[in-house]
Design an enzyme around this catalytic site. Sequence first.
Site, PDB file in Angstrom:
ATOM      1  N   TYR A  26      29.299  49.436  51.728  1.00 35.41           N
ATOM      2  CA  TYR A  26      30.294  48.375  51.805  1.00 35.41           C
ATOM      3  C   TYR A  26      31.189  48.284  50.565  1.00 35.41           C
ATOM      4  O   TYR A  26      32.006  47.366  50.452  1.00 35.41           O
ATOM      5  CB  TYR A  26      29.629  47.021  52.029  1.00 35.41           C
ATOM      6  CG  TYR A  26      28.520  46.670  51.052  1.00 35.41           C
ATOM      7  CD1 TYR A  26      28.767  46.507  49.683  1.00 35.41           C
ATOM      8  CD2 TYR A  26      27.215  46.485  51.494  1.00 35.41           C
ATOM      9  CE1 TYR A  26      27.766  46.188  48.801  1.00 35.41           C
ATOM     10  CE2 TYR A  26      26.197  46.156  50.618  1.00 35.41           C
ATOM     11  CZ  TYR A  26      26.476  45.995  49.271  1.00 35.41           C
ATOM     12  OH  TYR A  26      25.473  45.673  48.397  1.00 35.41           O
ATOM     13  N   CYS A  27      31.056  49.187  49.617  1.00 36.11           N
ATOM     14  CA  CYS A  27      31.804  49.104  48.361  1.00 36.11           C
ATOM     15  C   CYS A  27      33.309  49.094  48.616  1.00 36.11           C
ATOM     16  O   CYS A  27      33.844  49.982  49.283  1.00 36.11           O
ATOM     17  CB  CYS A  27      31.450  50.280  47.456  1.00 36.11           C
ATOM     18  SG  CYS A  27      32.323  50.267  45.877  1.00 36.11           S
ATOM     19  N   SER A 127      22.143  43.857  40.948  1.00 33.47           N
ATOM     20  CA  SER A 127      22.430  43.921  42.381  1.00 33.47           C
ATOM     21  C   SER A 127      21.159  44.154  43.184  1.00 33.47           C
ATOM     22  O   SER A 127      20.549  45.226  43.109  1.00 33.47           O
ATOM     23  CB  SER A 127      23.442  45.031  42.670  1.00 33.47           C
ATOM     24  OG  SER A 127      24.695  44.717  42.098  1.00 33.47           O
ATOM     25  N   CYS A 266      44.593  31.080  42.396  1.00 37.18           N
ATOM     26  CA  CYS A 266      44.307  32.227  41.537  1.00 37.18           C
ATOM     27  C   CYS A 266      44.534  31.872  40.070  1.00 37.18           C
ATOM     28  O   CYS A 266      45.377  31.045  39.730  1.00 37.18           O
ATOM     29  CB  CYS A 266      45.204  33.408  41.905  1.00 37.18           C
ATOM     30  SG  CYS A 266      44.806  34.174  43.491  1.00 37.18           S
ATOM     31  N   CYS A 281      43.227  40.669  38.694  1.00 39.24           N
ATOM     32  CA  CYS A 281      42.027  40.322  39.466  1.00 39.24           C
ATOM     33  C   CYS A 281      41.317  41.602  39.881  1.00 39.24           C
ATOM     34  O   CYS A 281      41.965  42.601  40.219  1.00 39.24           O
ATOM     35  CB  CYS A 281      42.423  39.514  40.704  1.00 39.24           C
ATOM     36  SG  CYS A 281      41.043  39.145  41.829  1.00 39.24           S
ATOM     37  N   ASP A 282      39.992  41.566  39.883  1.00 39.83           N
ATOM     38  CA  ASP A 282      39.208  42.747  40.241  1.00 39.83           C
ATOM     39  C   ASP A 282      39.372  43.117  41.702  1.00 39.83           C
ATOM     40  O   ASP A 282      39.111  44.253  42.095  1.00 39.83           O
ATOM     41  CB  ASP A 282      37.726  42.497  39.925  1.00 39.83           C
ATOM     42  CG  ASP A 282      36.899  43.775  40.038  1.00 39.83           C
ATOM     43  OD1 ASP A 282      37.410  44.845  39.668  1.00 39.83           O
ATOM     44  OD2 ASP A 282      35.749  43.699  40.491  1.00 39.83           O
ATOM     45  N   CYS A 335      38.676  31.896  48.208  1.00 37.06           N
ATOM     46  CA  CYS A 335      39.319  32.981  47.463  1.00 37.06           C
ATOM     47  C   CYS A 335      40.445  33.613  48.286  1.00 37.06           C
ATOM     48  O   CYS A 335      40.297  33.852  49.483  1.00 37.06           O
ATOM     49  CB  CYS A 335      38.274  34.035  47.109  1.00 37.06           C
ATOM     50  SG  CYS A 335      38.949  35.524  46.331  1.00 37.06           S
ATOM     51  N   CYS A 349      37.148  30.280  57.717  1.00 38.44           N
ATOM     52  CA  CYS A 349      37.542  28.876  57.831  1.00 38.44           C
ATOM     53  C   CYS A 349      36.583  28.082  58.724  1.00 38.44           C
ATOM     54  O   CYS A 349      36.060  27.037  58.323  1.00 38.44           O
ATOM     55  CB  CYS A 349      38.965  28.780  58.363  1.00 38.44           C
ATOM     56  SG  CYS A 349      39.570  27.095  58.589  1.00 38.44           S
TER      57      CYS A 349
END
Length: 373
Positions: A26-27, A127, A266, A281-282, A335, A349
């Site tokens: 999933y990276c 992790s 943000c 942002c990463d 986010c 949502c």
Amino acid sequence: MNKFDNRSVNVLIKPASGLCNLRCKYCFYHSPELNPNTNDRGFMKRETAENLIKRAFEYASENVVFAFQGGEPTLCGLDFFKDFIKMANNYNTKNINMSFSIQTNGIVINTEWAQFLASNKILTGLSIDGPSRVHNKNRIDSTNQPSLRRVMETKRLFDEYGVEYNALCVVTADTAKYPEQVYNYFKKQGIQYIQYIPCLDPIDEEPGLYEFSLKPEDYENFLKKTFDLWYKDIMSGVMTVIRTFDNYIAMLLKYAPESCGMSGRCVCQFVIEADGTVYPCDFYVSEKNIIGNVADDTFEAIINSKAVEVFLDKGDAINDKCKDCSWYFICRDGCRRYRNPDTNLNYYCTAFQNFFEYTYPRMVEIAKMVSGR
């Protein structure tokens, strides 16, 4: 436009760029939207590390936080981090409060690493996605071998040498099937600090199409059942820190959430790639989001740049439907990375709405208990 008014600086450093010794399914670095060179920038040079340290202390007046991520940052080797801390101490001539953190998959950690992390008080995110049926489904190495056994050996070293750490658990479709088993696994292992992180699909793709994709109804179920377990433990005097839930309680007590993605807008992070390129942002490390380079630009110039202003303006866009929602005060549309770029509505949502409806009275109860009211 957002600025660091108190001149505190959080620097997220990727010293090994996207390089990693695991191949987690999933990276999000597998996203085709990212710069194709993202995973091949090599290791950060000493000159680049010195530049970013110097820039940080030139700008800061109160706090400097150096956080290391990847890829897998430990691939740079222990000597890189020893040298980095030495340089940081040398440049901290104003005696500014300084702290360090690192996120790691734990694969290369040995006794020397554990002693180093403990002695330097480096907060470590390890992790762990839960028991083997969950963790080993997606967190595999380049030969398709599972990684949990090695990670738990690292966890044992952390416990032995007193490393301050928390578990970073990516919530996937598989995780969502077993909320009780995952929660109880961490509890059995004596892990009291947990960050549950909803899985990200590749950027600019329709969400929910991968085997690991976390769908709204599954996330809702996971949140509800995990909260039930957490609440039950709290009421019986067993305290487990779950970052998401703790932030909601803090918000009810009128504190600002410490998690960036829960603030509703943000902020500009200084995300520094191995070659010194800076991003806001990463989640948006791509060519179109470059905001500077520590070789040429001061943090003052970066934070006041047009590129940062454009990025922040996009993050401030909130759908009117969201603003009219009775849960906006605590949800804040989450986010930006989880929002539909066309509607600015969060993918989760309905999950959040139903979750808050289900848990809010108990959240208020916990908040009153914490505040002593």
